[in-house]
Scaffold this motif. Structure first.
Motif, PDB file in Angstrom:
ATOM      1  N   VAL A 148      53.079  84.652 -24.483  1.00 59.28           N
ATOM      2  CA  VAL A 148      52.435  84.382 -23.102  1.00 59.28           C
ATOM      3  C   VAL A 148      52.385  82.786 -22.864  1.00 59.28           C
ATOM      4  CG1 VAL A 148      50.395  84.738 -21.768  1.00 59.28           C
ATOM      5  CG2 VAL A 148      51.347  86.513 -23.203  1.00 59.28           C
ATOM      6  N   ASN A 149      51.974  82.180 -23.753  1.00 59.99           N
ATOM      7  CA  ASN A 149      51.635  80.636 -23.503  1.00 59.99           C
ATOM      8  C   ASN A 149      52.818  79.982 -23.066  1.00 59.99           C
ATOM      9  OD1 ASN A 149      49.056  81.154 -24.074  1.00 59.99           O
ATOM     10  ND2 ASN A 149      49.046  80.474 -26.066  1.00 59.99           N
ATOM     11  N   LYS A 150      54.089  80.333 -23.850  1.00 58.58           N
ATOM     12  CA  LYS A 150      55.495  79.591 -23.528  1.00 58.58           C
ATOM     13  C   LYS A 150      55.913  80.158 -22.196  1.00 58.58           C
ATOM     14  CE  LYS A 150      59.590  79.148 -25.846  1.00 58.58           C
ATOM     15  NZ  LYS A 150      60.699  79.281 -26.735  1.00 58.58           N
ATOM     16  N   ASN A 151      55.340  81.285 -21.906  1.00 57.35           N
ATOM     17  CA  ASN A 151      56.381  81.954 -20.687  1.00 57.35           C
ATOM     18  C   ASN A 151      55.506  81.741 -19.544  1.00 57.35           C
ATOM     19  OD1 ASN A 151      58.893  83.218 -21.631  1.00 57.35           O
ATOM     20  ND2 ASN A 151      57.746  84.585 -22.931  1.00 57.35           N
ATOM     21  N   ILE A 152      54.422  81.449 -19.426  1.00 58.19           N
ATOM     22  CA  ILE A 152      53.466  81.382 -17.985  1.00 58.19           C
ATOM     23  C   ILE A 152      54.194  80.282 -17.264  1.00 58.19           C
ATOM     24  CG2 ILE A 152      51.618  80.511 -17.266  1.00 58.19           C
ATOM     25  CD1 ILE A 152      50.036  82.428 -18.987  1.00 58.19           C
ATOM     26  N   PRO A 153      54.479  78.885 -18.012  1.00 57.60           N
ATOM     27  CA  PRO A 153      54.896  77.831 -17.209  1.00 57.60           C
ATOM     28  C   PRO A 153      56.670  78.165 -16.636  1.00 57.60           C
ATOM     29  CG  PRO A 153      54.119  77.315 -19.449  1.00 57.60           C
ATOM     30  CD  PRO A 153      53.906  78.396 -19.273  1.00 57.60           C
ATOM     31  N   ILE A 154      57.315  78.960 -17.542  1.00 52.94           N
ATOM     32  CA  ILE A 154      58.670  79.212 -17.012  1.00 52.94           C
ATOM     33  C   ILE A 154      58.474  79.986 -15.815  1.00 52.94           C
ATOM     34  CG2 ILE A 154      60.882  80.604 -17.660  1.00 52.94           C
ATOM     35  CD1 ILE A 154      60.084  79.613 -20.684  1.00 52.94           C
ATOM     36  N   TYR A 155      57.630  81.143 -15.852  1.00 52.76           N
ATOM     37  CA  TYR A 155      57.609  82.131 -14.963  1.00 52.76           C
ATOM     38  C   TYR A 155      56.993  81.443 -13.546  1.00 52.76           C
ATOM     39  CZ  TYR A 155      55.691  86.047 -12.065  1.00 52.76           C
ATOM     40  OH  TYR A 155      55.381  86.926 -11.097  1.00 52.76           O
ATOM     41  N   LYS A 156      56.082  80.626 -13.502  1.00 49.91           N
ATOM     42  CA  LYS A 156      55.732  79.897 -12.477  1.00 49.91           C
ATOM     43  C   LYS A 156      56.702  79.027 -11.771  1.00 49.91           C
ATOM     44  CE  LYS A 156      50.839  79.518 -13.661  1.00 49.91           C
ATOM     45  NZ  LYS A 156      49.460  78.565 -14.105  1.00 49.91           N
ATOM     46  N   GLU A 157      57.320  78.181 -12.688  1.00 54.12           N
ATOM     47  CA  GLU A 157      58.349  77.440 -12.203  1.00 54.12           C
ATOM     48  C   GLU A 157      59.502  78.282 -11.460  1.00 54.12           C
ATOM     49  OE1 GLU A 157      60.565  74.065 -11.117  1.00 54.12           O
ATOM     50  OE2 GLU A 157      58.568  74.275 -12.034  1.00 54.12           O
ATOM     51  N   ALA A 158      59.672  79.603 -12.004  1.00 47.51           N
ATOM     52  CA  ALA A 158      61.025  80.419 -11.186  1.00 47.51           C
ATOM     53  C   ALA A 158      60.443  81.023 -10.202  1.00 47.51           C
ATOM     54  CB  ALA A 158      61.277  81.353 -12.272  1.00 47.51           C
ATOM     55  N   VAL A 159      59.179  81.552  -9.907  1.00 48.21           N
ATOM     56  CA  VAL A 159      58.894  82.214  -8.894  1.00 48.21           C
ATOM     57  C   VAL A 159      57.781  81.497  -8.110  1.00 48.21           C
ATOM     58  CG1 VAL A 159      59.114  84.500 -10.128  1.00 48.21           C
ATOM     59  CG2 VAL A 159      56.817  83.419  -9.864  1.00 48.21           C
ATOM     60  N   LYS A 160      57.650  80.360  -8.457  1.00 45.61           N
ATOM     61  CA  LYS A 160      56.280  79.239  -7.479  1.00 45.61           C
ATOM     62  C   LYS A 160      55.361  80.197  -7.325  1.00 45.61           C
ATOM     63  CE  LYS A 160      60.131  76.542  -7.545  1.00 45.61           C
ATOM     64  NZ  LYS A 160      60.049  75.423  -8.179  1.00 45.61           N
ATOM     65  N   SER A 161      54.892  80.725  -8.251  1.00 45.10           N
ATOM     66  CA  SER A 161      53.549  81.577  -8.141  1.00 45.10           C
ATOM     67  C   SER A 161      52.807  81.633  -9.394  1.00 45.10           C
ATOM     68  CB  SER A 161      53.879  82.976  -7.592  1.00 45.10           C
ATOM     69  OG  SER A 161      52.570  83.758  -7.366  1.00 45.10           O
ATOM     70  N   ASN A 162      51.358  81.573  -9.423  1.00 49.25           N
ATOM     71  CA  ASN A 162      50.649  81.609 -10.638  1.00 49.25           C
ATOM     72  C   ASN A 162      50.600  83.112 -11.170  1.00 49.25           C
ATOM     73  OD1 ASN A 162      50.051  78.942 -10.331  1.00 49.25           O
ATOM     74  ND2 ASN A 162      48.348  79.127  -8.887  1.00 49.25           N
ATOM     75  N   ILE A 163      50.204  83.373 -12.283  1.00 49.40           N
ATOM     76  CA  ILE A 163      49.934  84.386 -12.888  1.00 49.40           C
ATOM     77  C   ILE A 163      48.953  84.273 -14.189  1.00 49.40           C
ATOM     78  CG2 ILE A 163      51.836  84.124 -14.660  1.00 49.40           C
ATOM     79  CD1 ILE A 163      52.596  86.890 -14.930  1.00 49.40           C
ATOM     80  N   THR A 164      48.089  85.153 -13.955  1.00 49.46           N
ATOM     81  CA  THR A 164      46.949  85.346 -14.967  1.00 49.46           C
ATOM     82  C   THR A 164      47.303  86.674 -16.203  1.00 49.46           C
ATOM     83  OG1 THR A 164      45.336  84.565 -13.478  1.00 49.46           O
ATOM     84  CG2 THR A 164      44.423  85.693 -15.341  1.00 49.46           C
ATOM     85  N   VAL A 165      47.126  86.219 -17.149  1.00 47.67           N
ATOM     86  CA  VAL A 165      47.415  87.439 -18.246  1.00 47.67           C
ATOM     87  C   VAL A 165      46.698  87.690 -19.203  1.00 47.67           C
ATOM     88  CG1 VAL A 165      49.240  87.806 -20.051  1.00 47.67           C
ATOM     89  CG2 VAL A 165      49.769  86.500 -18.227  1.00 47.67           C
ATOM     90  N   LYS A 166      46.299  88.900 -19.583  1.00 47.49           N
ATOM     91  CA  LYS A 166      45.382  89.529 -20.343  1.00 47.49           C
ATOM     92  C   LYS A 166      46.019  90.246 -21.376  1.00 47.49           C
ATOM     93  CE  LYS A 166      41.214  92.407 -20.642  1.00 47.49           C
ATOM     94  NZ  LYS A 166      40.535  93.341 -19.873  1.00 47.49           N
ATOM     95  N   ILE A 167      45.565  89.927 -22.365  1.00 50.55           N
ATOM     96  CA  ILE A 167      46.049  90.839 -23.609  1.00 50.55           C
ATOM     97  C   ILE A 167      44.849  91.725 -24.022  1.00 50.55           C
ATOM     98  CG2 ILE A 167      46.722  91.022 -26.010  1.00 50.55           C
ATOM     99  CD1 ILE A 167      47.984  88.043 -25.678  1.00 50.55           C
TER     100      ILE A 167
END
Length: 216
Positions: A148-167
């Motif tokens: 999750v920590n690795k992919n949040i920045p990748i996702y934000k950069e790709a879709v230009k949107s924030n994301i909050t993730v809970k395990i």
């Protein structure tokens, strides 16, 4: 001058000979005509029977050819079904072997971590939600958190949107699951199943669908 008996007898014989000759000629004429009519009728009957025989054997030939076509089609269908059966058996064996080996995947930390990274990022992209919850096996929490920590920045950069993730650390995946994750939207009504089993099942469905396309 009166005719003598001899003259009468002579004339009678002459008349009888004439009548006999006429009768013989008439008989010959009748025989000749009868022979001609017989030959004509015989020819007609022979031609008729020959046509009937030709029609009979032509019909038989067509029946035999049709029978051959049906036999050939049946044999091809049987061979095709045998090939498909052998192919289905092979696919089933491969899928069963793959299911048996799923558990081995999670035993290699490096490979499993890399796999989880891909599954997590795919879950983000498929949901495209600002808040998501991830469920995993209890022993995978650290691997999933790292993914999750690795992919949040990748996702934000790709879709230009924030994301909050809970395990989710209260409800984990069933014990029989070999690995992978499930990703839910904020209210839990939308789920992306990225467990190893679900990925294998997706592959199985694609293979079966391709098989059905070949059959039709």
């Amino acid at each position: 001058m009166a005719l003598t008996d001899a003259d009468v007898q002579k004339q009678i014989k002459h008349m009888m000979a004439f009548i006999e000759q006429e009768a013989n000629e008439k008989v010959e004429e009748i025989d000749a005509k009868a022979e001609e009519e017989f030959n004509i009728e015989k020819g007609r009957l022979v031609q008729t029977q020959r046509l009937k025989i030709m029609e009979y054997y032509e019909k038989k030939e067509k029946q035999i050819e049709q029978h051959k076509k049906i036999q050939r089609s049946n044999m091809m269908n049987q061979a095709r079904l045998k090939v498909l059966k052998a192919r289905d058996d092979m696919i089933t064996d491969l899928l069963n072997e793959a299911r048996r080996r799923l558990a081995e995947i999670a035993k290699d930390p490096a490979k499993y971590s890399s796999l989880l990274e891909g599954l997590v990022l795919q879950g983000f992209y498929r949901l495209l939600e600002p808040k998501v919850t991830i469920r995993c096996r209890p022993q995978d929490v650290e691997f999933v958190q790292a993914a999750v920590n690795k992919n949040i920045p990748i996702y934000k950069e790709a879709v230009k949107s924030n994301i909050t993730v809970k395990i989710d650390k209260e409800r984990f995946l069933p014990a029989q699951i070999c690995g992978g994750i499930e990703v839910y939207n904020e209210n839990g009504k939308i789920k992306v199943s990225n467990t190893l089993e679900s990925r294998l099942e997706l592959i199985a469905q694609q293979v079966k669908s391709h098989r059905n396309d070949i059959v039709t």
